[in-house]
Enzyme design. Sequence first.
Site, PDB file in Angstrom:
ATOM      1  N   PRO A  36       0.783  -1.231   0.000  1.00 44.39           N
ATOM      2  CA  PRO A  36       0.000   0.000   0.000  1.00 44.39           C
ATOM      3  C   PRO A  36       0.820   1.288   0.000  1.00 44.39           C
ATOM      4  O   PRO A  36       1.859   1.384   0.660  1.00 44.39           O
ATOM      5  CB  PRO A  36      -0.824  -0.097   1.289  1.00 44.39           C
ATOM      6  CG  PRO A  36      -0.213  -1.187   2.080  1.00 44.39           C
ATOM      7  CD  PRO A  36       0.460  -2.106   1.131  1.00 44.39           C
ATOM      8  N   ASN A  37       0.319   2.226  -0.766  1.00 46.10           N
ATOM      9  CA  ASN A  37       0.846   3.608  -0.850  1.00 46.10           C
ATOM     10  C   ASN A  37       2.148   3.745  -1.633  1.00 46.10           C
ATOM     11  O   ASN A  37       2.630   4.863  -1.828  1.00 46.10           O
ATOM     12  CB  ASN A  37       1.019   4.224   0.557  1.00 46.10           C
ATOM     13  CG  ASN A  37      -0.278   4.221   1.330  1.00 46.10           C
ATOM     14  OD1 ASN A  37      -1.281   4.729   0.851  1.00 46.10           O
ATOM     15  ND2 ASN A  37      -0.290   3.620   2.501  1.00 46.10           N
ATOM     16  N   ARG A  63       4.367  11.182  -1.243  1.00 42.33           N
ATOM     17  CA  ARG A  63       4.869  10.771   0.076  1.00 42.33           C
ATOM     18  C   ARG A  63       6.102  11.611   0.434  1.00 42.33           C
ATOM     19  O   ARG A  63       6.642  12.327  -0.416  1.00 42.33           O
ATOM     20  CB  ARG A  63       5.169   9.270   0.092  1.00 42.33           C
ATOM     21  CG  ARG A  63       3.882   8.448  -0.019  1.00 42.33           C
ATOM     22  CD  ARG A  63       4.093   6.978   0.207  1.00 42.33           C
ATOM     23  NE  ARG A  63       4.128   6.640   1.638  1.00 42.33           N
ATOM     24  CZ  ARG A  63       4.241   5.385   2.080  1.00 42.33           C
ATOM     25  NH1 ARG A  63       4.334   4.374   1.221  1.00 42.33           N
ATOM     26  NH2 ARG A  63       4.250   5.133   3.371  1.00 42.33           N
ATOM     27  N   TYR A  71      11.440   8.832   1.451  1.00 41.68           N
ATOM     28  CA  TYR A  71      11.351   7.837   0.369  1.00 41.68           C
ATOM     29  C   TYR A  71      12.137   8.221  -0.890  1.00 41.68           C
ATOM     30  O   TYR A  71      12.320   7.389  -1.764  1.00 41.68           O
ATOM     31  CB  TYR A  71       9.876   7.575   0.020  1.00 41.68           C
ATOM     32  CG  TYR A  71       9.155   6.914   1.166  1.00 41.68           C
ATOM     33  CD1 TYR A  71       9.491   5.621   1.556  1.00 41.68           C
ATOM     34  CD2 TYR A  71       8.168   7.583   1.885  1.00 41.68           C
ATOM     35  CE1 TYR A  71       8.861   5.008   2.626  1.00 41.68           C
ATOM     36  CE2 TYR A  71       7.527   6.974   2.961  1.00 41.68           C
ATOM     37  CZ  TYR A  71       7.879   5.689   3.323  1.00 41.68           C
ATOM     38  OH  TYR A  71       7.267   5.081   4.380  1.00 41.68           O
ATOM     39  N   ASN A 107       8.146  -5.520  -1.432  1.00 35.53           N
ATOM     40  CA  ASN A 107       8.109  -4.428  -0.469  1.00 35.53           C
ATOM     41  C   ASN A 107       6.677  -4.417   0.065  1.00 35.53           C
ATOM     42  O   ASN A 107       5.787  -3.854  -0.573  1.00 35.53           O
ATOM     43  CB  ASN A 107       8.446  -3.085  -1.120  1.00 35.53           C
ATOM     44  CG  ASN A 107       8.445  -1.963  -0.087  1.00 35.53           C
ATOM     45  OD1 ASN A 107       7.983  -2.154   1.045  1.00 35.53           O
ATOM     46  ND2 ASN A 107       8.935  -0.802  -0.467  1.00 35.53           N
ATOM     47  N   ALA A 127       3.352  -0.977   4.582  1.00 32.65           N
ATOM     48  CA  ALA A 127       2.855  -1.046   5.965  1.00 32.65           C
ATOM     49  C   ALA A 127       2.448  -2.467   6.364  1.00 32.65           C
ATOM     50  O   ALA A 127       2.501  -2.815   7.557  1.00 32.65           O
ATOM     51  CB  ALA A 127       1.684  -0.090   6.141  1.00 32.65           C
ATOM     52  N   HIS A 158       4.510  -4.837   8.789  1.00 32.85           N
ATOM     53  CA  HIS A 158       4.541  -4.781  10.242  1.00 32.85           C
ATOM     54  C   HIS A 158       3.420  -5.563  10.924  1.00 32.85           C
ATOM     55  O   HIS A 158       3.473  -5.762  12.132  1.00 32.85           O
ATOM     56  CB  HIS A 158       4.511  -3.306  10.688  1.00 32.85           C
ATOM     57  CG  HIS A 158       5.484  -2.465   9.911  1.00 32.85           C
ATOM     58  ND1 HIS A 158       6.834  -2.725   9.903  1.00 32.85           N
ATOM     59  CD2 HIS A 158       5.301  -1.400   9.061  1.00 32.85           C
ATOM     60  CE1 HIS A 158       7.454  -1.848   9.104  1.00 32.85           C
ATOM     61  NE2 HIS A 158       6.531  -1.036   8.581  1.00 32.85           N
ATOM     62  N   ASP A 207       1.966 -15.747   5.863  1.00 37.78           N
ATOM     63  CA  ASP A 207       1.613 -17.159   5.635  1.00 37.78           C
ATOM     64  C   ASP A 207       1.644 -17.502   4.154  1.00 37.78           C
ATOM     65  O   ASP A 207       2.055 -18.598   3.776  1.00 37.78           O
ATOM     66  CB  ASP A 207       0.232 -17.477   6.231  1.00 37.78           C
ATOM     67  CG  ASP A 207       0.266 -17.591   7.749  1.00 37.78           C
ATOM     68  OD1 ASP A 207       1.380 -17.583   8.321  1.00 37.78           O
ATOM     69  OD2 ASP A 207      -0.816 -17.691   8.367  1.00 37.78           O
ATOM     70  N   GLU A 217      12.867  -9.535   0.853  1.00 36.37           N
ATOM     71  CA  GLU A 217      12.087  -8.379   1.340  1.00 36.37           C
ATOM     72  C   GLU A 217      12.900  -7.112   1.103  1.00 36.37           C
ATOM     73  O   GLU A 217      14.105  -7.097   1.375  1.00 36.37           O
ATOM     74  CB  GLU A 217      11.828  -8.579   2.846  1.00 36.37           C
ATOM     75  CG  GLU A 217      11.090  -7.432   3.515  1.00 36.37           C
ATOM     76  CD  GLU A 217      10.999  -7.632   5.041  1.00 36.37           C
ATOM     77  OE1 GLU A 217      11.389  -8.709   5.558  1.00 36.37           O
ATOM     78  OE2 GLU A 217      10.551  -6.675   5.700  1.00 36.37           O
ATOM     79  N   HIS A 257      12.906  -2.614   1.337  1.00 33.85           N
ATOM     80  CA  HIS A 257      12.289  -1.349   1.760  1.00 33.85           C
ATOM     81  C   HIS A 257      13.099  -0.195   1.197  1.00 33.85           C
ATOM     82  O   HIS A 257      14.337  -0.272   1.153  1.00 33.85           O
ATOM     83  CB  HIS A 257      12.246  -1.243   3.288  1.00 33.85           C
ATOM     84  CG  HIS A 257      11.431  -2.328   3.910  1.00 33.85           C
ATOM     85  ND1 HIS A 257      10.051  -2.294   3.917  1.00 33.85           N
ATOM     86  CD2 HIS A 257      11.794  -3.492   4.480  1.00 33.85           C
ATOM     87  CE1 HIS A 257       9.604  -3.395   4.491  1.00 33.85           C
ATOM     88  NE2 HIS A 257      10.637  -4.146   4.842  1.00 33.85           N
ATOM     89  N   ARG A 282      13.342   4.219  12.060  1.00 31.72           N
ATOM     90  CA  ARG A 282      12.138   5.064  12.101  1.00 31.72           C
ATOM     91  C   ARG A 282      11.296   4.744  13.350  1.00 31.72           C
ATOM     92  O   ARG A 282      11.823   4.275  14.343  1.00 31.72           O
ATOM     93  CB  ARG A 282      11.362   4.877  10.785  1.00 31.72           C
ATOM     94  CG  ARG A 282      12.202   5.290   9.566  1.00 31.72           C
ATOM     95  CD  ARG A 282      11.453   5.066   8.274  1.00 31.72           C
ATOM     96  NE  ARG A 282      10.243   5.875   8.224  1.00 31.72           N
ATOM     97  CZ  ARG A 282       9.237   5.674   7.347  1.00 31.72           C
ATOM     98  NH1 ARG A 282       9.349   4.685   6.458  1.00 31.72           N
ATOM     99  NH2 ARG A 282       8.182   6.451   7.360  1.00 31.72           N
ATOM    100  N   ARG A 329       7.549   0.346  13.210  1.00 35.07           N
ATOM    101  CA  ARG A 329       8.160  -0.156  11.971  1.00 35.07           C
ATOM    102  C   ARG A 329       9.325  -1.108  12.253  1.00 35.07           C
ATOM    103  O   ARG A 329       9.920  -1.657  11.330  1.00 35.07           O
ATOM    104  CB  ARG A 329       8.669   1.011  11.110  1.00 35.07           C
ATOM    105  CG  ARG A 329       7.568   1.949  10.651  1.00 35.07           C
ATOM    106  CD  ARG A 329       8.100   3.009   9.708  1.00 35.07           C
ATOM    107  NE  ARG A 329       7.228   4.159   9.670  1.00 35.07           N
ATOM    108  CZ  ARG A 329       6.141   4.278   8.889  1.00 35.07           C
ATOM    109  NH1 ARG A 329       5.818   3.306   8.067  1.00 35.07           N
ATOM    110  NH2 ARG A 329       5.390   5.367   8.934  1.00 35.07           N
TER     111      ARG A 329
HETATM  112  C1  DQA Z   1       8.354   0.947   3.480  1.00 37.24           C
HETATM  113  C2  DQA Z   1       8.498   1.124   5.002  1.00 37.24           C
HETATM  114  C3  DQA Z   1       7.166   0.889   5.706  1.00 37.24           C
HETATM  115  O1  DQA Z   1       7.310   1.070   7.104  1.00 37.24           O
HETATM  116  C4  DQA Z   1       6.120   1.861   5.211  1.00 37.24           C
HETATM  117  O2  DQA Z   1       4.871   1.571   5.791  1.00 37.24           O
HETATM  118  C5  DQA Z   1       6.020   1.917   3.711  1.00 37.24           C
HETATM  119  C6  DQA Z   1       7.237   1.815   2.919  1.00 37.24           C
HETATM  120  C7  DQA Z   1       9.643   1.327   2.737  1.00 37.24           C
HETATM  121  O3  DQA Z   1       9.761   0.935   1.566  1.00 37.24           O
HETATM  122  O4  DQA Z   1      10.498   2.021   3.269  1.00 37.24           O
HETATM  123  O5  DQA Z   1       4.955   2.154   3.166  1.00 37.24           O
HETATM  124  O6  DQA Z   1       8.088  -0.418   3.227  1.00 37.24           O
END
Ligand code: DQA
Length: 144
Positions: free
Chosen positions: A9-10, A17, A22, A73, A76, A79, A86, A97, A99, A106, A110
């Site tokens: 998400p996002n 953002r 970011y 990635n 959110a 977390h 699963d 994974e 980020h 942070r 997180r």
């Molecule tokens: C993120 C870090 C997460 O804590 C956050 O919720 C994101 C982006 C990152 O790429 O740094 O949306 O995954």
Amino acid sequence: MKVLVLNGPNIARLDIRDSSIYGDFTYPQLVTHIEKAAQALGFEAEVRQSNEEAEIVGWLHEAADASTPVIINPAAFTHYSYAIRDAAELLKAPLIEVHLSNPIAREEFRHTSVISGVAKGTIAGFGPNSYILALEAMKNLMGK
Ligand code: DQA
């Protein structure tokens, strides 16, 4: 070789953002960056983004069925999504994974990743290059 690059998400709204966290680039620019680097490494990257947990779970099932390696990635969902964790556990090929930011540097919420335990490894804090480092690591893993 195909690699699925999944974003939670996002991530598609990097344009609005916090660029001090970011970076100063848009999601389409991130996708192009990943696709080009993947191609140079001999991968065909399919980059997807969803704001919905169920959709990401479905994509992980698809990757499990096809033995496709995955770079994720989870944003959110990192977390707290046990559903994504699963589903990630079902994968047969490696999971990495990533980020953009370094979540450990942070807010405290997180600092926990429920995904890390089922990933081969985590790359965080290098902006768009986190994905490139993950592609390089994936190439190494798949070459073995
Ligand atoms: C993120 C870090 C997460 O804590 C956050 O919720 C994101 C982006 C990152 O790429 O740094 O949306 O995954």
